[in-house]
Design a protein around this motif. Structure first.
Motif, short mmCIF file in Angstrom:
data_model
loop_
_atom_site.label_atom_id
_atom_site.label_comp_id
_atom_site.label_asym_id
_atom_site.label_seq_id
_atom_site.Cartn_x
_atom_site.Cartn_y
_atom_site.Cartn_z
N ARG A 1 10.42 8.97 -4.18
CA ARG A 1 11.55 9.88 -4.04
C ARG A 1 12.07 10.35 -5.39
O ARG A 1 12.59 11.47 -5.51
CB ARG A 1 12.67 9.21 -3.25
N SER A 2 11.96 9.49 -6.42
CA SER A 2 12.43 9.85 -7.75
C SER A 2 11.32 10.48 -8.60
O SER A 2 11.49 10.64 -9.81
CB SER A 2 13.00 8.61 -8.45
N PHE A 3 10.18 10.82 -7.94
CA PHE A 3 9.05 11.53 -8.56
C PHE A 3 8.35 10.71 -9.65
O PHE A 3 7.70 11.27 -10.51
CB PHE A 3 9.50 12.89 -9.11
N LYS A 4 8.46 9.38 -9.58
CA LYS A 4 7.68 8.52 -10.46
C LYS A 4 6.38 8.17 -9.73
O LYS A 4 6.14 7.04 -9.30
CB LYS A 4 8.48 7.27 -10.82
N LEU A 5 5.55 9.19 -9.57
CA LEU A 5 4.42 9.09 -8.66
C LEU A 5 3.33 8.16 -9.17
O LEU A 5 2.72 7.42 -8.38
CB LEU A 5 3.85 10.49 -8.39
N SER A 6 3.04 8.18 -10.46
CA SER A 6 1.99 7.32 -10.99
C SER A 6 2.36 5.84 -10.84
O SER A 6 1.52 5.01 -10.45
CB SER A 6 1.73 7.63 -12.47
N GLU A 7 3.61 5.51 -11.12
CA GLU A 7 4.06 4.13 -10.95
C GLU A 7 4.05 3.73 -9.48
O GLU A 7 3.67 2.61 -9.13
CB GLU A 7 5.46 3.95 -11.54
N ALA A 8 4.45 4.67 -8.62
CA ALA A 8 4.44 4.40 -7.19
C ALA A 8 3.01 4.14 -6.70
O ALA A 8 2.77 3.21 -5.91
CB ALA A 8 5.04 5.58 -6.42
N LYS A 9 2.07 4.92 -7.18
CA LYS A 9 0.66 4.76 -6.80
C LYS A 9 0.12 3.40 -7.22
O LYS A 9 -0.48 2.68 -6.41
CB LYS A 9 -0.16 5.88 -7.44
N THR A 10 0.32 3.02 -8.48
CA THR A 10 -0.19 1.74 -8.98
C THR A 10 0.44 0.57 -8.24
O THR A 10 -0.25 -0.38 -7.83
CB THR A 10 0.11 1.62 -10.49
N THR A 11 1.74 0.64 -8.03
CA THR A 11 2.46 -0.44 -7.34
C THR A 11 1.99 -0.59 -5.91
O THR A 11 1.76 -1.71 -5.42
CB THR A 11 3.98 -0.16 -7.37
N CYS A 12 1.84 0.54 -5.22
CA CYS A 12 1.44 0.52 -3.81
C CYS A 12 0.00 0.03 -3.65
O CYS A 12 -0.31 -0.74 -2.73
CB CYS A 12 1.60 1.91 -3.21
N ARG A 13 -0.89 0.45 -4.54
CA ARG A 13 -2.30 0.05 -4.44
C ARG A 13 -2.44 -1.47 -4.58
O ARG A 13 -3.17 -2.11 -3.84
CB ARG A 13 -3.14 0.76 -5.49
N LYS A 14 -1.72 -2.05 -5.55
CA LYS A 14 -1.77 -3.50 -5.74
C LYS A 14 -1.25 -4.24 -4.52
O LYS A 14 -1.83 -5.25 -4.09
CB LYS A 14 -0.96 -3.90 -6.98
N ALA A 15 -0.15 -3.75 -3.95
CA ALA A 15 0.43 -4.40 -2.76
C ALA A 15 -0.52 -4.29 -1.57
O ALA A 15 -0.66 -5.25 -0.79
CB ALA A 15 1.78 -3.76 -2.43
N LEU A 16 -1.17 -3.14 -1.42
CA LEU A 16 -2.11 -2.94 -0.32
C LEU A 16 -3.30 -3.90 -0.44
O LEU A 16 -3.73 -4.50 0.55
CB LEU A 16 -2.59 -1.49 -0.29
N GLU A 17 -3.85 -4.02 -1.63
CA GLU A 17 -4.98 -4.94 -1.84
C GLU A 17 -4.59 -6.37 -1.47
O GLU A 17 -5.36 -7.09 -0.83
CB GLU A 17 -5.45 -4.86 -3.30
N ARG A 18 -3.38 -6.77 -1.87
CA ARG A 18 -2.92 -8.12 -1.57
C ARG A 18 -2.70 -8.30 -0.07
O ARG A 18 -3.08 -9.32 0.52
CB ARG A 18 -1.62 -8.40 -2.33
N SER A 19 -2.08 -7.32 0.57
CA SER A 19 -1.80 -7.41 2.00
C SER A 19 -3.08 -7.46 2.83
O SER A 19 -3.20 -8.24 3.77
CB SER A 19 -0.94 -6.21 2.44
N GLU A 20 -4.07 -6.64 2.47
CA GLU A 20 -5.34 -6.64 3.20
C GLU A 20 -6.08 -7.97 3.02
O GLU A 20 -6.68 -8.49 3.96
CB GLU A 20 -6.22 -5.48 2.73
N ARG A 21 -6.00 -8.52 1.81
CA ARG A 21 -6.69 -9.79 1.54
C ARG A 21 -6.07 -10.93 2.35
O ARG A 21 -6.78 -11.79 2.88
CB ARG A 21 -6.62 -10.10 0.05
#
Length: 587
Positions: free
Chosen positions: A494-514
């Motif tokens: 929402r605050s347009f920090k898209l690169s940080e949002a992408k990196t943070t979300c990808r790490k969380a997704l990998e952990r959640s799927e594992r």
């Protein structure tokens, strides 16, 4: 102090005082106050001084709880619900019970009863799970060559929905299926009570796993048999009562008995009212002096109907309604929740915790139906009752604040929602401290609200503070921590920090799927949020792949008409438009 006119507070009205002499009388127990659970393990002849609240269905009496902790079954305990103070079942007590089960096999029945009793209440469940009861009980009851005990299996099965809510969905599902395999066979003609109870738990766990269609099937089956038991008991009671009322001149009694003869779901509320009326009539022994034995039997069966059959049916209806809401079948959920609210009001009273809970559930569904004004009014009423009966610092009151704040956000009352979220956070911090789950949830809710008000810097700072605490307390792999990361991703996007949002979300997704699997509800939501972030970054190919997986999962689990499935279709359509695909079909 007992014999002096000293000014003191009274509970008859908020802030009220009195100088009436106390004279050693027992205190009156008011709605929202609790009875210490240890009274259930006292000798049956013990007579507490405290005065129980009066009610029309004669449910509250000391002889229904004093000494009952030693009984062979525990169904009697359900009717007391949140009225019992469960501090005797704290983590230390939970450790003692588990230790005694292993060290005193000759006295196992007593400790199994205590364990089963603990497993009926939220406090007991949380204490047992906190001290690692699940792996210990699994080893105790499922080790090859071990003779299982049905009462122990029931206690184990009662813990598993709470264990699932802690994030261990798949593990809880496998264990509840193991419990069911050891219980009496499922016989459609006459389902055993214990098997029905475990099937109810199975439905809750399936819902946590995201298998909503199967959860609905299981819960519909459980409700069908709960209603069957209720209807059979009503009809049998009508046969017993008919000859006893032949000499009574009150014509309304015959009408009450008629309601029992042919009960249906549409007449549950009327039948419950008729049952309560008959309890009042048969509580007076004078008209039945020649049939005292039969009167006593009928009164016992009527009370059993109110105390056990109706609560079982209500619980089944409530669980099914929540699952229907998750499936997006909001109108069906609303109808069922309205019936639950009416039944709870009739059988328990307007201020009973279960009635308030039913009102909150109905309000949330009304919000999903975009009937925001009605939802706001109900949730405001719930919050006021919680404050009056429990006080502002009770966890249930804080949850009521969260629910009302969410609805206020939905109707655009952001400042009012923010004020309520802020109050909930301040109370949580004062009462529980910064490290309590309720405090962390309050921080999460306020951060989302602040981002909605475009106060992004404050929102991000608050959510990162909450996330650090989640990691410190629960660890990076806990589902609550992963959910907190997802909230941070939304704020960053929402605050347009898209690169940080992408990196943070990808790490969380990998952990959640594992840890929880790619099809767990948390993993699916993270995929959805990552896809939206990638779309904003114009990384359309990966966004399309992820959102298509989300769409396929939601279509299968929720159906094509569910709002979340429609939302996934909308995001896909936007991505395909950018890719010049022009249709929902995968290119």
């Amino acid at each position: 102090f007992e014999y002096l006119p000293i000014k003191r507070f009274t509970y008859k009205k908020e802030g009220g005082t009195t100088r009436r002499l106390h004279r050693g009388k027992g205190r009156t127990i008011y709605p929202g106050q609790r009875i210490h659970a240890s009274v259930a393990f006292c000798k049956a002849e013990y007579k507490p001084k405290a005065i129980l609240p009066r009610d029309r269905d004669h449910k509250w009496s000391w002889d229904k709880i004093v000494g009952k902790g030693e009984k062979e079954h525990t169904y009697w305990a359900r009717e007391w619900g949140e009225t019992l103070e469960m501090d005797m079942f704290n983590p230390e007590a939970a450790k003692e019970v588990l230790s005694k089960l292993q060290l005193e096999p000759g006295n196992h029945k007593l400790w199994l009863r205590r364990l089963t009793w603990m497993s009926l209440y939220p406090e007991g469940k949380n204490a047992l799970i906190q001290v690692g009861a699940i792996p210990q009980m699994s080893e105790l009851f499922f080790t090859p060559g071990t003779q299982y005990n049905e009462e122990g299996l029931i206690a184990f099965g009662n813990l598993l929905p709470a264990y699932s809510r802690k994030g261990s969905h798949q593990g809880a599902k496998e264990m509840i299926e193991a419990v069911l395999s050891h219980l009496p066979d499922w016989q459609p003609g006459s389902p055993p009570q214990t098997t029905l109870d475990m099937m109810h738990n199975y439905g809750l766990i399936l819902r946590d796993c995201g298998d909503l269609k199967k959860a609905k099937e299981v819960q519909e089956t459980v409700l069908k048999f709960r209603e069957q038991v209720l209807e059979e008991n009503c009809a049998n009671l009508a046969k017993l009562i008919t000859p006893l009322i032949a000499t009574l001149k009150d014509s309304s009694v015959q009408g009450d008995v008629s309601m029992l003869q042919n009960p249906t779901r549409e007449t549950h509320c009327d039948t419950a009212c008729a049952t309560l009326s008959l309890i009042e009539i048969f509580s007076n022994p004078k008209p039945f002096e020649k049939d005292e034995e039969q009167r006593s039997e009928v009164l016992g069966l009527l009370n059993e109907l109110i105390r056990k059959c109706y609560p079982d049916t209500i619980n089944a209806m409530r669980s099914l309604a929540i699952t229907l809401g998750h499936l997006g079948q909001y109108e069906e959920a609303r109808k069922l929740q309205f019936e639950v609210l009416e039944l709870c009001t009739d059988t328990l009273g307007k201020e009973h915790p279960n009635t308030i809970h039913a009102k909150a559930n109905l309000a949330i569904t009304l919000g999903n139906l975009e009937q925001f004004q009605a939802a706001r009014e109900l949730l405001t009423e719930v919050l006021n009752i919680r404050i009056h009966t429990l006080g502002r610092s009770h966890p249930a009151t804080i949850h009521a604040m969260h629910n009302l704040a969410t609805t206020l956000n939905d109707i655009g009352w952001f400042k009012e929602a923010g004020a309520l979220n802020r109050e909930a956070l301040d109370i949580s911090r004062e009462v529980f401290g910064d490290r309590h789950p309720d405090t962390l949830q309050s921080m999460n809710n306020l951060a989302i609200n602040l981002s909605g008000l475009e106060r992004f810097e404050e929102a991000e700072k608050l959510q990162k503070t909450a996330l650090d605490l989640y990691i410190e307390i629960f660890g990076e792999d806990d589902y609550q921590t992963i959910n907190a990361v997802d909230t941070l991703v939304i704020i960053l996007r929402r605050s347009f920090k898209l690169s940080e949002a992408k990196t943070t979300c990808r790490k969380a997704l990998e952990r959640s799927e594992r840890i929880y699997g790619s099809d767990s509800p948390g993993s699916v939501q993270l995929k959805h949020d990552l896809a939206i972030t990638l779309k904003a970054l114009e990384e359309f190919k990966e966004a399309e792949r992820l959102e298509y997986e989300v769409f396929e999962f939601r279509k299968k689990a929720l159906g094509m008409e569910h709002p979340k499935t429609i939302d996934a279709m909308r995001i896909l359509a936007e991505i395909y438009h950018k890719l010049r695909a022009g249709s929902i079909g995968r290119p």
